[in-house]
Design an enzyme around this catalytic site. Structure first.
Site, PDB file in Angstrom:
ATOM      1  N   ALA A  59       0.811  -1.214   0.000  1.00 32.96           N
ATOM      2  CA  ALA A  59       0.000   0.000   0.000  1.00 32.96           C
ATOM      3  C   ALA A  59       0.850   1.272   0.000  1.00 32.96           C
ATOM      4  O   ALA A  59       0.423   2.306  -0.519  1.00 32.96           O
ATOM      5  CB  ALA A  59      -0.952   0.001   1.192  1.00 32.96           C
ATOM      6  N   THR A  60       2.040   1.216   0.557  1.00 33.84           N
ATOM      7  CA  THR A  60       2.908   2.401   0.512  1.00 33.84           C
ATOM      8  C   THR A  60       3.213   2.759  -0.937  1.00 33.84           C
ATOM      9  O   THR A  60       3.055   3.916  -1.358  1.00 33.84           O
ATOM     10  CB  THR A  60       4.231   2.130   1.275  1.00 33.84           C
ATOM     11  OG1 THR A  60       3.920   1.860   2.645  1.00 33.84           O
ATOM     12  CG2 THR A  60       5.175   3.312   1.186  1.00 33.84           C
ATOM     13  N   ASN A  95      -6.094   3.419  10.142  1.00 38.15           N
ATOM     14  CA  ASN A  95      -5.276   2.331  10.693  1.00 38.15           C
ATOM     15  C   ASN A  95      -5.043   2.453  12.192  1.00 38.15           C
ATOM     16  O   ASN A  95      -4.706   1.481  12.838  1.00 38.15           O
ATOM     17  CB  ASN A  95      -3.938   2.237   9.955  1.00 38.15           C
ATOM     18  CG  ASN A  95      -3.220   3.562   9.906  1.00 38.15           C
ATOM     19  OD1 ASN A  95      -3.766   4.558   9.429  1.00 38.15           O
ATOM     20  ND2 ASN A  95      -2.016   3.597  10.404  1.00 38.15           N
ATOM     21  N   GLN A 103      -6.707  -1.100   5.315  1.00 36.08           N
ATOM     22  CA  GLN A 103      -7.288  -1.656   6.541  1.00 36.08           C
ATOM     23  C   GLN A 103      -8.725  -2.142   6.354  1.00 36.08           C
ATOM     24  O   GLN A 103      -9.361  -2.558   7.323  1.00 36.08           O
ATOM     25  CB  GLN A 103      -7.279  -0.598   7.654  1.00 36.08           C
ATOM     26  CG  GLN A 103      -5.898  -0.194   8.116  1.00 36.08           C
ATOM     27  CD  GLN A 103      -5.222  -1.240   8.995  1.00 36.08           C
ATOM     28  OE1 GLN A 103      -5.859  -2.167   9.495  1.00 36.08           O
ATOM     29  NE2 GLN A 103      -3.928  -1.091   9.185  1.00 36.08           N
ATOM     30  N   ALA A 122      -1.598  -6.965   0.859  1.00 35.57           N
ATOM     31  CA  ALA A 122      -1.981  -8.325   1.252  1.00 35.57           C
ATOM     32  C   ALA A 122      -1.789  -8.567   2.747  1.00 35.57           C
ATOM     33  O   ALA A 122      -2.562  -9.289   3.375  1.00 35.57           O
ATOM     34  CB  ALA A 122      -1.172  -9.350   0.457  1.00 35.57           C
ATOM     35  N   THR A 130       9.735  -7.358 -12.745  1.00 35.26           N
ATOM     36  CA  THR A 130       9.284  -8.744 -12.861  1.00 35.26           C
ATOM     37  C   THR A 130       8.254  -9.032 -11.775  1.00 35.26           C
ATOM     38  O   THR A 130       8.475  -8.725 -10.605  1.00 35.26           O
ATOM     39  CB  THR A 130      10.486  -9.702 -12.711  1.00 35.26           C
ATOM     40  OG1 THR A 130      11.416  -9.408 -13.745  1.00 35.26           O
ATOM     41  CG2 THR A 130      10.046 -11.149 -12.801  1.00 35.26           C
ATOM     42  N   CYS A 170       4.615   2.252  11.837  1.00 27.40           N
ATOM     43  CA  CYS A 170       5.609   3.090  11.149  1.00 27.40           C
ATOM     44  C   CYS A 170       6.092   4.214  12.042  1.00 27.40           C
ATOM     45  O   CYS A 170       7.149   4.770  11.821  1.00 27.40           O
ATOM     46  CB  CYS A 170       5.011   3.689   9.891  1.00 27.40           C
ATOM     47  SG  CYS A 170       3.963   2.550   9.012  1.00 27.40           S
TER      48      CYS A 170
HETATM   49  C1  PLP Z   1      -0.278  -0.759   6.503  1.00 27.02           C
HETATM   50  C2  PLP Z   1      -0.836   0.428   5.812  1.00 27.02           C
HETATM   51  C3  PLP Z   1      -0.168   1.031   4.743  1.00 27.02           C
HETATM   52  C4  PLP Z   1       1.177   0.548   4.264  1.00 27.02           C
HETATM   53  O1  PLP Z   1       1.033  -0.666   3.604  1.00 27.02           O
HETATM   54  P1  PLP Z   1       2.320  -1.536   3.226  1.00 27.02           P
HETATM   55  O2  PLP Z   1       1.752  -2.615   2.371  1.00 27.02           O
HETATM   56  O3  PLP Z   1       2.867  -2.031   4.521  1.00 27.02           O
HETATM   57  O4  PLP Z   1       3.253  -0.655   2.484  1.00 27.02           O
HETATM   58  C5  PLP Z   1      -0.755   2.102   4.126  1.00 27.02           C
HETATM   59  N1  PLP Z   1      -1.943   2.574   4.543  1.00 27.02           N
HETATM   60  C6  PLP Z   1      -2.613   2.032   5.561  1.00 27.02           C
HETATM   61  C7  PLP Z   1      -3.929   2.581   5.952  1.00 27.02           C
HETATM   62  C8  PLP Z   1      -2.087   0.947   6.239  1.00 27.02           C
HETATM   63  O5  PLP Z   1      -2.737   0.423   7.263  1.00 27.02           O
END
Ligand code: PLP
Length: 385
Positions: free
Chosen positions: A74-75, A158, A186, A207, A246, A329
């Protein structure tokens, strides 16, 4: 007594479901081909597995599989969505639109991306939510301007678990021609998401918050109407040119499988986890000085975030349970989310998040354990406060 420590930090990450691991292993062993190797069976098998997973991810969201772009999590998806859309717009219309909107309680992957764009000459409005964590659609509408390119609002927070009214906010964006990005990291597997009806253009997914492996995610990029984003990772032109590299077949298979399980089991799992969360809250809510962070009703079922006044209790001292105060984080720092809500900065914050593998016995143990710890840690005169 259940085995300790009990894992109650499922908003930070979740264990990989054993069914997910079983689905992944063949793609690390026999089926190791590169999905882009179309000239032989090794590659063709891997490519079919990738497309099956793409369909599984799309199915959880009721989206079109071709609108799913694989990323590392997600980052990366947040970076690709926000920078990608802002920069693509700048190329297409150099004179129109350098204004972006987001919310002060977003994940750092959104906030820091926005700060980077500020340094690139964009202007960003950081909307502060109400004290319950929710955004009022009227106040959101007031931030949208003629030159606004994109707004980014997360579906489920989150830290405090509140659920934003994405349908209303998205409708406001659509009416004004503003792209709408939603971080749904989330939310997947916890509440139904229907992208066939939700007015959302870009959605970030991962995931490892949904019992899949770390290091794999996706960005939903709506093609009808066509959303253009500038790629951030240049290379072989994979993923329709939006994200080169890849494809990590085993990770992708794992994400597909964990979203498949989520889709099939959410209706039964979500109420069970909510009941466990409510048992924890029932055990703690009558203790003086314990306050719930964020709205109770518009809240995801697995999240209990509380502030405890007059209590100096480092979370590392809670050796029988694994919880956190805020986002992993920013562990160790004061939470920007609690701060934005105007909460008591001196309070101890506990984020307790229940998951698929927590048993009722674990919940009952954790409830009693936390109750005892909080009651025995009182500092100062609470009654006088
Ligand atoms: C965990 C989280 C992220 C980051 O996701 P990653 O897959 O660890 O990079 C971003 N946004 C929210 C709301 C999250 O809970």
């Amino acid at each position: 007594m259940p085995e300790t420590p009990i894992y109650l930090d499922n908003a930070a990450t979740t264990p990989v479901d054993p069914r997910v691991l079983d689905a992944m292993l063949p793609y690390l062993k026999q089926q190791f081909g590169n999905p882009a190797s179309s000239t032989h069976g090794f590659g063709q098998v891997a490519a079919r597995a990738v497309e099956r997973a793409r369909a599984q991810v799309a199915a959880l969201l009721n989206a079109v599989p071709a609108d799913i772009v694989w990323t590392s999590g997600a980052t990366e998806s947040n970076n690709l969505a926000i920078k990608g859309a802002a920069l693509a717009n700048l190329t297409a219309n150099p004179t129109h639109g350098k204004h972006l909107v987001t919310v002060a309680t977003e994940h750092k992957a959104v906030l820091d991306t926005m700060h980077w764009l500020e340094r690139e000459g964009f202007e960003v409005t950081f909307l502060v939510p109400e004290s319950n964590g929710l955004i009022s659609p009227d106040r959101f509408a007031d931030t949208l301007r003629a030159d606004t390119v994109l707004a980014s609002v997360m579906l489920v927070n989150n830290e405090i678990g509140v659920i934003q009214d994405i349908a209303s906010l998205g409708a406001l964006c659509r009416a004004r021609g503003v792209l709408f990005h939603v971080d749904a990291a989330q939310a997947t597997g916890k509440l139904p998401i229907n992208l066939a009806t939700l007015p959302v253009d870009l959605m970030s997914l991962t995931a490892h918050k949904t019992y899949g492996p770390k290091g794999i995610g996706a960005l939903y990029v709506r093609r009808a109407p066509n959303v253009r984003i500038e790629c951030q990772m240049h290379g072989g032109g994979h993923e329709r040119g939006m994200r080169s590299g890849t494809l990590a077949t085993h990770q992708i298979v794992g994400m597909g499988e964990c979203y498949r399980i989520a889709r099939e089991e959410m209706a039964v799992e979500a109420p069970r986890i909510r009941a466990q969360r409510d048992r924890l809250w029932a055990a703690l809510r009558d203790i003086d000085g314990v306050l719930l962070n964020g709205d109770y009703k518009q809240r995801i079922g697995n999240n209990l975030s509380i502030s405890i006044t007059h209590c100096d209790l480092p979370l590392t001292a809670l050796t029988d349970i694994a919880i956190s105060s805020a986002s992993a984080c920013v562990a160790g720092q004061a939470s920007h989310v609690i701060e934005a809500l105007g909460g008591d900065a001196s309070a101890t914050v506990m984020r307790i998040t229940v998951g698929r593998f927590n048993t009722d016995a674990e919940i009952d143990f954790a409830a009693q354990y936390l109750r005892d710890k909080i009651k025995s840690c009182r500092t100062g005169n609470l009654k006088a406060a």
